[in-house]
Design an enzyme around this catalytic site. Structure first.
Site, PDB file in Angstrom:
ATOM      1  N   LYS A 111       2.475  -1.268  15.968  1.00 36.99           N
ATOM      2  CA  LYS A 111       3.724  -1.143  15.214  1.00 36.99           C
ATOM      3  C   LYS A 111       3.830   0.247  14.581  1.00 36.99           C
ATOM      4  O   LYS A 111       4.903   0.830  14.499  1.00 36.99           O
ATOM      5  CB  LYS A 111       3.729  -2.193  14.094  1.00 36.99           C
ATOM      6  CG  LYS A 111       4.935  -2.142  13.196  1.00 36.99           C
ATOM      7  CD  LYS A 111       4.840  -3.184  12.099  1.00 36.99           C
ATOM      8  CE  LYS A 111       6.096  -3.198  11.242  1.00 36.99           C
ATOM      9  NZ  LYS A 111       5.973  -4.102  10.091  1.00 36.99           N
ATOM     10  N   GLN A 112       2.688   0.748  14.112  1.00 39.85           N
ATOM     11  CA  GLN A 112       2.711   1.996  13.345  1.00 39.85           C
ATOM     12  C   GLN A 112       1.342   2.650  13.417  1.00 39.85           C
ATOM     13  O   GLN A 112       0.387   2.057  13.915  1.00 39.85           O
ATOM     14  CB  GLN A 112       3.074   1.693  11.901  1.00 39.85           C
ATOM     15  CG  GLN A 112       2.042   0.837  11.173  1.00 39.85           C
ATOM     16  CD  GLN A 112       2.626   0.168   9.945  1.00 39.85           C
ATOM     17  OE1 GLN A 112       3.118  -0.953  10.012  1.00 39.85           O
ATOM     18  NE2 GLN A 112       2.561   0.863   8.815  1.00 39.85           N
TER      19      GLN A 112
ATOM     20  N   TRP B  83       0.830  -1.220   0.000  1.00 37.47           N
ATOM     21  CA  TRP B  83       0.000   0.000   0.000  1.00 37.47           C
ATOM     22  C   TRP B  83       0.858   1.261   0.000  1.00 37.47           C
ATOM     23  O   TRP B  83       0.341   2.367  -0.034  1.00 37.47           O
ATOM     24  CB  TRP B  83      -0.921   0.025   1.225  1.00 37.47           C
ATOM     25  CG  TRP B  83      -0.198   0.292   2.543  1.00 37.47           C
ATOM     26  CD1 TRP B  83       1.038  -0.150   2.903  1.00 37.47           C
ATOM     27  CD2 TRP B  83      -0.673   1.087   3.638  1.00 37.47           C
ATOM     28  NE1 TRP B  83       1.364   0.288   4.169  1.00 37.47           N
ATOM     29  CE2 TRP B  83       0.316   1.055   4.640  1.00 37.47           C
ATOM     30  CE3 TRP B  83      -1.843   1.799   3.874  1.00 37.47           C
ATOM     31  CZ2 TRP B  83       0.181   1.719   5.862  1.00 37.47           C
ATOM     32  CZ3 TRP B  83      -1.974   2.452   5.088  1.00 37.47           C
ATOM     33  CH2 TRP B  83      -0.975   2.408   6.070  1.00 37.47           C
ATOM     34  N   ASP B  84       2.206   1.089   0.002  1.00 37.84           N
ATOM     35  CA  ASP B  84       3.102   2.237   0.159  1.00 37.84           C
ATOM     36  C   ASP B  84       2.920   3.302  -0.915  1.00 37.84           C
ATOM     37  O   ASP B  84       3.361   4.436  -0.756  1.00 37.84           O
ATOM     38  CB  ASP B  84       4.569   1.773   0.174  1.00 37.84           C
ATOM     39  CG  ASP B  84       4.858   0.813   1.314  1.00 37.84           C
ATOM     40  OD1 ASP B  84       4.049  -0.121   1.497  1.00 37.84           O
ATOM     41  OD2 ASP B  84       5.868   0.989   1.998  1.00 37.84           O
TER      42      ASP B  84
ATOM     43  N   GLU C  50       0.443  -3.897  11.799  1.00 34.27           N
ATOM     44  CA  GLU C  50       0.579  -5.342  11.557  1.00 34.27           C
ATOM     45  C   GLU C  50       0.820  -6.148  12.827  1.00 34.27           C
ATOM     46  O   GLU C  50       0.816  -7.374  12.769  1.00 34.27           O
ATOM     47  CB  GLU C  50       1.754  -5.592  10.622  1.00 34.27           C
ATOM     48  CG  GLU C  50       1.694  -4.803   9.365  1.00 34.27           C
ATOM     49  CD  GLU C  50       2.742  -5.246   8.358  1.00 34.27           C
ATOM     50  OE1 GLU C  50       3.860  -5.556   8.782  1.00 34.27           O
ATOM     51  OE2 GLU C  50       2.413  -5.275   7.162  1.00 34.27           O
TER      52      GLU C  50
HETATM   53  C1  BGC Z   1       4.885  -1.925   7.133  1.00 33.61           C
HETATM   54  C2  BGC Z   1       3.862  -1.828   6.039  1.00 33.61           C
HETATM   55  C3  BGC Z   1       4.543  -1.498   4.730  1.00 33.61           C
HETATM   56  C4  BGC Z   1       5.647  -2.500   4.448  1.00 33.61           C
HETATM   57  C5  BGC Z   1       6.400  -2.186   3.188  1.00 33.61           C
HETATM   58  C6  BGC Z   1       5.970  -2.898   6.747  1.00 33.61           C
HETATM   59  O1  BGC Z   1       6.953  -2.903   7.723  1.00 33.61           O
HETATM   60  O2  BGC Z   1       4.296  -2.370   8.331  1.00 33.61           O
HETATM   61  O3  BGC Z   1       2.894  -0.852   6.342  1.00 33.61           O
HETATM   62  O4  BGC Z   1       3.627  -1.518   3.695  1.00 33.61           O
HETATM   63  O5  BGC Z   1       6.544  -2.493   5.516  1.00 33.61           O
HETATM   64  O6  BGC Z   1       7.021  -0.952   3.278  1.00 33.61           O
END
Ligand code: BGC
Length: 809
Positions: free
Chosen positions: A616-617, A357-358, A496
């Site tokens: 995590k984020q 989704w980046d 995540e």
């Molecule tokens: C993040 C995701 C991201 C992925 C790729 C992961 O560590 O949690 O949100 O899409 O990295 O950058």
């Protein structure tokens, strides 16, 4: 270490070499080569990877007793190899030299961002004081995406004789750049063939094992200004080809030059007969190094004009580097390719070159500079719409279920198992339940069309995707009479760490606020679009997709009645989040120091992060990143919920205290969201987002590739975050919220037919400059007023009193 347009490293540091290779990688959107030394093959210190956008291959491995399939962006044959040694006329040849050799006396390297070159200077000194100075400059051509070149100059000091050079193409490579993947199959190439042409040009071709992409590289090796002198020998092994030659050096100060010009083609390229013929012809016909350098520099100059960003100080220097790498990954050449946004650039093998989704953090930036690239990246998604519809059908859903990780053909590429390097255990990976990736695509379609005015795309490919994604969300939503709301269950949000309820047999969470709010937004946009489409277009789309009034009425109902959980006056990340245990953050910080990857720490302890209120984020807070306060409050109002300044501020504080920032995206989103509410900590998150890659804050991950989302996101943090820029309803909306540390900057953007709008922020004022031209005035909305800036005009507008923008409680 750097100044403005250059990024430099003094001295050779084997520990830091892999990080430097990533940060000094050169590319042009078609391919990228890491900034590795030419003198040594891959090993613990060096990793010379070359990756072509969209070139993937699938292999099966056995891990933890299971057969797993992974698709990887393939490490291509290495075109860099070039080593040398001193052959004095009065002594036997010296050893082959490299930065790792004890004779290395001096070393520095500079990445020239403006001109897209990497130059290394090394001096080697023998015990008897004889020295060899080496200056090597490389480029990956920004004008002709198939070409790269390497010029090496040797200067003798205290001796005369010859420099022996060995250079060629090494096809004996594998995907070996990520330690965590070492148990997996890594040999993607097969059927090597080598040869040479016209004396000075060598070539190597091979193919990927499963995807059967044919790859060819040719290297022309020229000495001084002429060809073919002095004599050389060509050496062909099974997977390598090269030449050896001896360059005379007449004494102290005498310099010899060797130029290597490389052409790279694959069978995915248009307008070629065969990759091998194209590569050989490309190398033979390429201009000499000085002329290649001149056209390369000119191409970069033009590109910089389309993406100008002026930010003073150290932040500005890092942003320039970020912009450089974004443009090397996604350049105007990308517009010609069938590729998506690789999360880690084309700079390394982490996440296997997959597309997540980046793009949500990348396209909004590109939309305002290279909209044709944004469109191509959205077309990558459109071509994979049938695969997304198939994936939805396979799980019994309607519409389009885009994969969490996408590669060649749009099927789900998320690994089934992932390794926790801390515990050594392979664990099931449920991140594929992040169906919110569909909302990210829908958001990007909308944003792209708003910024570019590309109605043809919106009414065509855009509408098809948007309807497919909306239909998927509507089909996921189930009515719960006990709460009188629709629910979306069994998903994973952007955080995540949480992929299931503690002790649950099945993975997935219910009512993830981010998922539900964005789903409601998508449904509403799909309905708006349905209404806005020209009648004939609407009829055709509805007939083709069997979409009727009844289904749309259901979408409307869901868009108004999706459930968003709350607790203690804040938005809950998902239903049940407040029932999870509180983590003793101070204790974990004390014990482990860096707790960004808390999930790995807890799993290694025999615990699970699923038990804790620990993210995590950014998850809920992502909403404040995507939507302006007015738009977010509006979506909440539509859903029948209150969202005011108090609730939002409490929500921000709540998750700020419970987030470990285990993704580089997290600091970026927090910087953005905190800046918008004028929070004191905004700058420290901004600093973390800026230094994420240059200082490798996630501990070794940048060595495996840049974090493209965070890099582009920091650029957009200035461009849209600090200015509050939105492109909607035919106007540029501004709501500046500059940080004191970032209160002075200028950007040039492309907005619809206007190619070169200047925006600048200076203490309490914003400047809008519209270039002379026939494209009419630009309407600017600021502080509730509309200003019209005519072509050729340049207006300074005073900033309104600061306010978060969320409604007062
Ligand atoms: C993040 C995701 C991201 C992925 C790729 C992961 O560590 O949690 O949100 O899409 O990295 O950058």
């Amino acid at each position: 270490m750097n100044s403005g347009w250059t990024w430099s490293y003094q001295g050779y540091d084997p520990q830091a070499e892999r990080l430097r290779e990533t940060l000094c990688a050169l590319g042009n959107g078609y391919f990228v080569t890491r900034g590795a030394a030419t003198e040594t093959p891959a090993g613990p210190v060096h990793y010379p990877g070359t990756y072509a956008a969209g070139c993937y291959n699938r292999l099966t491995s056995t891990v933890a007793g299971r057969q797993v399939e992974n698709e990887d962006m393939v490490n291509l044959p290495n075109w860099l190899p070039l080593r040398y040694r001193m052959c004095p006329s009065d002594a036997p040849p010296g050893p082959w030299l490299s930065p790792d050799h004890p004779q290395l006396a001096e070393h520095r390297q500079t990445l020239d961002l403006r001109h897209g070159t990497l130059t290394r200077w090394s001096t080697y000194e023998q015990e008897d004081g004889r020295r060899l100075r080496v200056k090597q400059t490389r480029l990956v051509h920004m004008g002709d995406p198939h070409l790269a070149a390497l010029r090496t100059l040797f200067t003798a000091d205290g001796w005369a004789g010859e420099v022996e050079v060995e250079t060629g193409i090494d096809g004996d490579v594998r995907n070996d750049g990520v330690a965590r993947y070492r148990e997996l199959a890594s040999r993607h190439l097969a059927d090597w063939e080598c040869g040479h042409e016209q004396g000075d040009t060598v070539w190597l071709s091979c193919r990927t094992l499963d995807s059967d992409v044919r790859i060819a590289l040719a290297a022309r090796i020229q000495v001084g200004s002429g060809r073919g002198v002095p004599p050389r020998t060509t050496e062909r092994g099974g997977q390598r080809v090269g030449q050896r030659l001896r360059l005379p050096v007449l004494g102290t100060g005498s310099t010899a030059v060797v130029d290597k010009t490389v052409a790279l083609y694959t069978s995915r390229d248009p307008a070629i007969g065969s990759p091998l013929r194209a590569a050989v012809d490309g190398a033979l016909a390429a201009p000499d190094f000085p002329r290649l350098l001149a056209t390369h520099r000119a191409a970069w100059e033009h590109l910089w004009e389309r993406a100008e960003l002026e930010v003073p100080g150290e932040a500005g220097e890092i942003l320039q580097l970020h912009l450089f790498h974004v443009l090397q990954t996604l350049s105007p050449h990308t517009a010609e390719l069938d590729v998506g946004v690789p999360a880690r650039g084309l700079h390394g093998e982490a996440y296997r070159g997959h597309v997540f989704w980046d793009e949500l953090f990348v396209l909004p930036f590109l939309n305002l500079h290279l909209p044709e690239v944004s469109r191509a990246l959205l077309d990558y998604r459109h071509r994979r719409l049938p695969a997304a519809c198939r994936a939805a059908r396979e799980v019994g859903r309607a519409g389009a279920m885009y994969p969490w990780q996408s590669g060649s053909d749009g099927r789900e590429e998320t690994q089934q198992l992932h390794l926790n390097p801390r515990s050594g255990r392979w664990l099931p990976d449920h991140s594929r339940l992040q169906h919110h990736v569909g909302s990210a695509i829908a958001y990007n379609i909308w944003q792209y069309c708003q910024a570019s005015g590309d109605m043809e795309f919106l009414y065509g490919h855009g509408a098809e995707m948007l309807l497919g994604i909306a239909r998927f969300w509507a089909d996921c939503a189930t009515w719960d009479p006990s709460i009188g709301r629709y629910r979306i269950r069994g998903v994973v949000g952007p955080d995540e760490y949480h992929d299931s309820y503690p002790g649950a047999a099945e993975p997935g969470l219910d009512d993830n606020a981010y998922t539900n709010v964005t789903a409601a937004w998508v449904l509403r946009r799909a309905l708006d679009l349905g209404r806005a489409l020209p009648e004939a277009c609407r009829r055709e789309l509805c007939e083709r997709n069997h979409l009727g009034e009844e289904e749309m009425a259901r979408w409307d109902d869901i868009a108004h009645r999706l459930y968003v959980p709350y607790h203690q006056g804040v938005i809950s990340q998902f239903a049940g989040y407040p029932d999870l245990a509180e983590l003793d953050w101070a204790e974990y910080r004390r014990r482990y120091g860096d707790i960004r990857r808390l999930d790995r720490i807890l799993e290694a302890e025999g615990d699970t992060v699923n038990r804790y209120q620990a993210s995590k984020q950014a998850d809920v807070l992502m909403l404040g990143y995507l939507f302006s306060p007015a738009e977010l409050a509006d979506v909440f109002r539509q859903l029948g919920y209150a969202l005011d300044d108090d609730i939002w501020r409490r929500t921000v504080e709540y998750y700020l205290a419970r987030t470990s920032h285990g993704s580089t995206l997290s600091a970026l989103v927090h910087a953005w969201v905190l800046a918008r509410v004028r929070h004191d900590d905004a700058w420290s998150y901004c600093e973390e987002a800026l230094t994420g890659d240059v200082a490798d804050l996630q501990g070794g991950t940048t060595t495996e590739g840049i974090h493209l989302g965070a890099m582009a996101g920091t650029l957009d943090l200035v461009q849209r975050g600090m200015t509050g820029l939105e492109t909607r309803d035919g106007a540029l909306w501004l709501a500046p919220a500059p940080l004191p540390q970032l209160s002075k900057f200028a950007v040039r953007i492309r907005y619809r037919r206007h190619w070169d709008i200047g925006l600048a922020l200076r203490a309490e004022r914003v400047r809008v400059a519209v270039p002379v031209g026939g494209n009419g005035p630009v309407h600017v909305r600021l502080g509730g007023r509309t200003f019209t800036v005519a072509p050729g005009a340049d207006r300074w507008l005073g900033l309104p009193a600061s306010h978060s923008g969320y409604p007062a409680p």
